[in-house]
Design a protein around this motif. Structure first.
Motif, PDB file in Angstrom:
ATOM      1  N   GLN A   1       0.915  -1.127   0.018  1.00 49.36           N
ATOM      2  CA  GLN A   1       0.166   0.062  -0.014  1.00 49.36           C
ATOM      3  C   GLN A   1       0.843   1.381   0.073  1.00 49.36           C
ATOM      4  O   GLN A   1       2.140   1.126   0.019  1.00 49.36           O
ATOM      5  CB  GLN A   1      -1.022  -0.230   1.214  1.00 49.36           C
ATOM      6  N   ALA A   2       0.033   2.303   0.009  1.00 52.49           N
ATOM      7  CA  ALA A   2       0.947   3.847  -0.082  1.00 52.49           C
ATOM      8  C   ALA A   2       2.258   3.972   0.689  1.00 52.49           C
ATOM      9  O   ALA A   2       3.148   4.349   0.532  1.00 52.49           O
ATOM     10  CB  ALA A   2       0.272   4.562  -0.203  1.00 52.49           C
ATOM     11  N   ALA A   3       2.053   3.515   2.005  1.00 54.65           N
ATOM     12  CA  ALA A   3       2.929   3.533   2.960  1.00 54.65           C
ATOM     13  C   ALA A   3       4.252   2.828   2.623  1.00 54.65           C
ATOM     14  O   ALA A   3       5.464   3.403   3.030  1.00 54.65           O
ATOM     15  CB  ALA A   3       2.698   2.492   4.366  1.00 54.65           C
ATOM     16  N   GLU A   4       4.216   1.873   1.703  1.00 59.98           N
ATOM     17  CA  GLU A   4       5.361   1.312   1.236  1.00 59.98           C
ATOM     18  C   GLU A   4       6.351   2.302   0.323  1.00 59.98           C
ATOM     19  O   GLU A   4       7.564   1.904   0.182  1.00 59.98           O
ATOM     20  CB  GLU A   4       5.381  -0.188   0.561  1.00 59.98           C
ATOM     21  N   GLU A   5       5.792   2.975  -0.233  1.00 62.95           N
ATOM     22  CA  GLU A   5       6.402   3.821  -1.175  1.00 62.95           C
ATOM     23  C   GLU A   5       7.214   4.733  -0.292  1.00 62.95           C
ATOM     24  O   GLU A   5       8.407   5.227  -0.823  1.00 62.95           O
ATOM     25  CB  GLU A   5       5.358   4.789  -1.983  1.00 62.95           C
ATOM     26  N   ARG A   6       6.838   5.120   0.699  1.00 68.52           N
ATOM     27  CA  ARG A   6       7.700   6.077   1.692  1.00 68.52           C
ATOM     28  C   ARG A   6       8.686   5.168   2.528  1.00 68.52           C
ATOM     29  O   ARG A   6       9.949   5.774   2.529  1.00 68.52           O
ATOM     30  CB  ARG A   6       6.981   6.839   2.835  1.00 68.52           C
ATOM     31  N   TYR A   7       8.229   4.082   3.157  1.00 68.15           N
ATOM     32  CA  TYR A   7       9.158   3.202   4.052  1.00 68.15           C
ATOM     33  C   TYR A   7       9.989   2.479   3.297  1.00 68.15           C
ATOM     34  O   TYR A   7      11.115   1.857   4.112  1.00 68.15           O
ATOM     35  CB  TYR A   7       8.195   2.690   5.077  1.00 68.15           C
ATOM     36  N   ARG A   8       9.547   1.794   2.157  1.00 64.56           N
ATOM     37  CA  ARG A   8      10.638   0.777   1.443  1.00 64.56           C
ATOM     38  C   ARG A   8      11.104  -0.444   2.332  1.00 64.56           C
ATOM     39  O   ARG A   8      12.024  -0.772   2.415  1.00 64.56           O
ATOM     40  CB  ARG A   8      11.549   1.376   0.742  1.00 64.56           C
ATOM     41  N   LEU A   9       9.997  -0.752   2.926  1.00 62.89           N
ATOM     42  CA  LEU A   9      10.458  -2.215   3.974  1.00 62.89           C
ATOM     43  C   LEU A   9      10.369  -3.297   3.241  1.00 62.89           C
ATOM     44  O   LEU A   9      11.148  -4.266   3.708  1.00 62.89           O
ATOM     45  CB  LEU A   9       9.399  -2.286   4.999  1.00 62.89           C
TER      46      LEU A   9
END
Length: 295
Positions: free
Chosen positions: A96-104
């Motif tokens: 989801q969009a959070a992965e674009e920022r955090y790249r986990l």
């Protein structure tokens, strides 16, 4: 710490039991994010937000809990892992969009691959294509969730999710990239997306996209999900509320007869289109090094 609706929380444990009511094959999962901006009304992971002091409704959709230390903890826990297959992204879409920022996710994939763990990534998001090469090298499966192809239903019950067409194109892109791709046909919605012509249209388009198999799951309504979904049902389809009360038990499972009929129809359609149907056969891998089982 909150950042634009993302709440960072250091996790003590990241490999967690999958509730049996979830309906997927894996019994253990790791989720870099809890909560999901896709805002799917029937998402079975909603109750997890209650354990974090948040509500299972609007908070689940808008307050995404990020586990910044997920890779570190995962590597530590995999050192004691027994090779049992792991699901990724059960508590919230891992792309989801959070992965674009955090790249986990690249780190999560790397940790699982280094440990020799079998794993399946569950997602609706095209961002997964970014990591297609990593997933292919790791021998991972990706299960793209496509429960129906009717956009009117999608807008009502999955308001933040990509369209069915976008997800079908995602399946094709993953197959082309050499990633084993299945479709999680979940959740089939009783009396809303379970008509014979709806099921046929969905399976036909999944087959055309090149998926290896379909894994059907009828809507589950465990606590947390039940209240949120039924509140919407009362507003949008009040005539169906009584039928749902008859169809579901206290644990949130649909009646065995109804579920068997729906999954049987889908299995027949899959045979017609030359696809596999049902949960994949679990194939535990040998751990990368001598390890102890996690208990």
């Amino acid at each position: 710490m909150a950042r634009d609706g993302f709440y960072e929380m250091q996790a003590r444990t990241v490999i967690e039991r999958v509730p049996q009511v979830a309906g997927i094959a894996q019994r253990w999962a790791v989720s870099p994010y809890r909560g999901c901006a896709h805002a799917c009304r029937g998402c079975g992971a909603r109750a997890g937000h209650r354990r974090l002091g948040l509500d299972a409704g609007a908070d689940f959709d808008t307050r995404i809990v990020v586990r910044p230390n997920v890779v570190e903890r995962l590597r530590a826990e995999l050192a004691r892992w027994d090779g049992t297959e792991i699901a990724v992204g059960v508590g919230g879409d891992c792309y989801q969009a959070a992965e674009e920022r955090y790249r986990l996710m690249p780190g999560v994939i790397g940790a699982l691959a280094s440990a020799g763990a079998a794993f399946t990534v569950y997602t609706k998001s095209a961002l997964v294509v970014r990591d297609a090469e990593l997933l292919a090298r790791a021998g991972a499966r990706v299960a793209v969730s496509i429960a129906f192809v009717d956009e009117r239903i999608r807008r009502a019950v999955e308001p933040g999710a990509p369209s069915a067409q976008a997800r079908l194109e995602l399946v094709s892109a993953l197959v082309e990239a050499g990633v084993e791709c299945r479709v999680l046909m979940s959740p089939v919605l009783p009396l809303l997306s379970d008509a014979a012509d709806q099921l046929a249209a969905t399976v036909r388009r999944i087959a055309s996209a090149g998926a290896a198999a379909v894994e059907p799951v009828v809507l589950r309504l465990p606590p947390g999900t039940r209240e949120w979904y039924l509140r919407w049902l009362e507003e949008a389809h009040p005539q169906l509320v009584e039928r749902y009360a008859e169809l579901y038990d206290r644990a949130g499972l649909p009646s065995a007869g109804y579920e068997g009929r729906i999954t049987g129809q889908i299995a027949q359609l899959c045979r017609m289109y030359g696809m596999g149907c049902g949960a994949p056969v679990a194939e535990p891998r040998e751990p990368a090094a001598a390890q102890l089982a996690l208990v």
